[in-house]
Design a protein around this motif. Structure first.
Motif, short mmCIF file in Angstrom:
data_model
loop_
_atom_site.label_atom_id
_atom_site.label_comp_id
_atom_site.label_asym_id
_atom_site.label_seq_id
_atom_site.Cartn_x
_atom_site.Cartn_y
_atom_site.Cartn_z
N ILE A 24 46.16 -5.23 51.99
CA ILE A 24 45.43 -5.49 50.74
C ILE A 24 44.25 -4.53 50.62
N VAL A 25 43.51 -4.37 51.73
CA VAL A 25 42.36 -3.47 51.71
C VAL A 25 42.81 -2.03 51.50
N ASP A 26 43.86 -1.61 52.23
CA ASP A 26 44.33 -0.23 52.13
C ASP A 26 44.86 0.09 50.74
N GLU A 27 45.56 -0.87 50.12
CA GLU A 27 46.20 -0.62 48.82
C GLU A 27 45.30 -0.94 47.64
N GLY A 28 44.24 -1.70 47.90
CA GLY A 28 43.26 -1.93 46.84
C GLY A 28 43.44 -3.20 46.04
N SER A 46 49.34 -4.68 44.71
CA SER A 46 49.83 -3.46 45.36
C SER A 46 50.31 -3.76 46.77
N ALA A 47 49.59 -4.62 47.47
CA ALA A 47 50.00 -4.99 48.83
C ALA A 47 51.35 -5.69 48.80
N ALA A 48 51.56 -6.56 47.81
CA ALA A 48 52.84 -7.27 47.70
C ALA A 48 53.98 -6.29 47.47
N GLN A 49 53.73 -5.27 46.66
CA GLN A 49 54.76 -4.27 46.38
C GLN A 49 55.09 -3.45 47.62
N VAL A 50 54.06 -3.02 48.34
CA VAL A 50 54.26 -2.20 49.53
C VAL A 50 54.99 -2.99 50.62
N MET A 51 54.64 -4.26 50.77
CA MET A 51 55.22 -5.07 51.84
C MET A 51 56.50 -5.79 51.41
N ASN A 52 56.90 -5.55 50.17
CA ASN A 52 58.12 -6.17 49.63
C ASN A 52 58.04 -7.70 49.71
#
Length: 295
Positions: A14-18, A22-28
């Motif tokens: 969450i911190v890295d992606e902002g 975005s975190a949900a998308q990156v981590m699927n």
């Protein structure tokens, strides 16, 4: 505290992606799943890690501190998983190598650099020894392989390179001045002080290279021996690759001898037990062999 690695991973992402989205998308993962994980994590913490600033969630001071520790924790967990995988595949966690003091450092370090990429989690111990000290490290099981000037009885070695030992003295030394007038005899050398390298072995002492000069000074390292010769304290046979600069600036001069002016010493790569070598030992041997062939 019962915060899981997965929750710390989500927090860091969450911190890295902002943002949570975005975190949900990156981590699927679903955004609701991300939010639920952070809600559970917040219940375990005595202080909030996020604070709302407008429409954006930012880290609190405590959040910044925990982020740094979470990053370190996740990296350590990744390394542990990779190490467990290596162990399952039979990759050694550490290896030890004995290297004769004559060993050229450039190809040695180049070979180890290549090995570090192939087996990044294998720890390496390099023992620098002289004369019988290399044999002793191999025979007593301290190392899995050695770069040495002789192959001990019962072992098989592959030649890596040849080191040239040349007789040198300071430019203002008596031997250097006599050498400029004509070749020096062995008698002339024996009449002067010789600088030699001590044997690092504890079982027996070898005197390889000593001419029998009555005045013999012994040092443990070639660097100190070189300095002693430069200071005019005596003459010595030194590895050519270690004194290229001194020969170039004339702080050392090569002595002209009637016989035995240059001594060629082969260096061999010897394995302690090649039939039982693990993947890391084999990789190290291959990397070192290739590095010495290139030079």
């Amino acid at each position: 505290m019962k915060i899981t690695l997965e929750q710390w991973h989500i927090f860091k992402t969450i911190v890295d992606e902002g943002s949570f989205a975005s975190a949900a998308q990156v981590m699927n993962k679903s955004q609701s799943g991300i939010s639920y994980a952070m809600t559970q994590m917040a219940e375990q913490l005595p202080t909030p890690v996020f604070e709302q600033q407008g429409r954006k969630a930012s880290l609190t001071p405590a959040g910044h501190t925990l982020y740094r520790h979470a990053d370190a924790l996740l990296k350590q967990a990744h390394c542990m998983e990779a190490l467990a995988k290596d162990l399952a595949q039979g990759i050694e966690s550490h290896i030890a190598i004995v290297a004769d003091a004559l060993t050229p450092r450039a190809p040695l370090l180049q070979g180890l650099r290549v090995f570090s990429h192939e087996c990044p989690r294998t720890r390496v111990k390099v023992i620098e020894a002289t004369l019988s000290g290399t044999d002793e490290a191999l025979l007593t099981g301290q190392v899995q392989m050695g770069i040495m000037a002789r192959v001990p009885p019962g072992f098989i070695g592959d030649e890596l390179t040849t080191v040239k030992m040349i007789p040198v003295a300071a430019a203002n030394h008596t031997l250097a001045q006599l050498s400029a007038k004509g070749p020096l005899s062995e008698t002339a050398l024996k009449g002067e002080r010789q600088i030699v390298i001590s044997d690092s072995g504890t079982k027996r002492e070898q005197n390889v290279g000593w001419l029998g000069a009555e005045q013999r000074w012994t040092f443990s390292h070639f660097a100190t021996s070189t300095n002693a010769v430069q200071a005019g304290l005596g003459f010595s046979f030194l590895p050519e690759h270690l004194i290229i600069e001194q020969l170039a600036d004339n702080s050392l001069v090569q002595l002209n001898l009637q016989a035995g002016g240059i001594r060629s010493i082969p260096l061999y790569l010897v394995q302690a037990a090649p039939d039982y070598a693990g993947p890391a030992v084999k990789a190290a041997c291959n990397a070192l062999t290739k590095a010495f062939k290139i030079t």
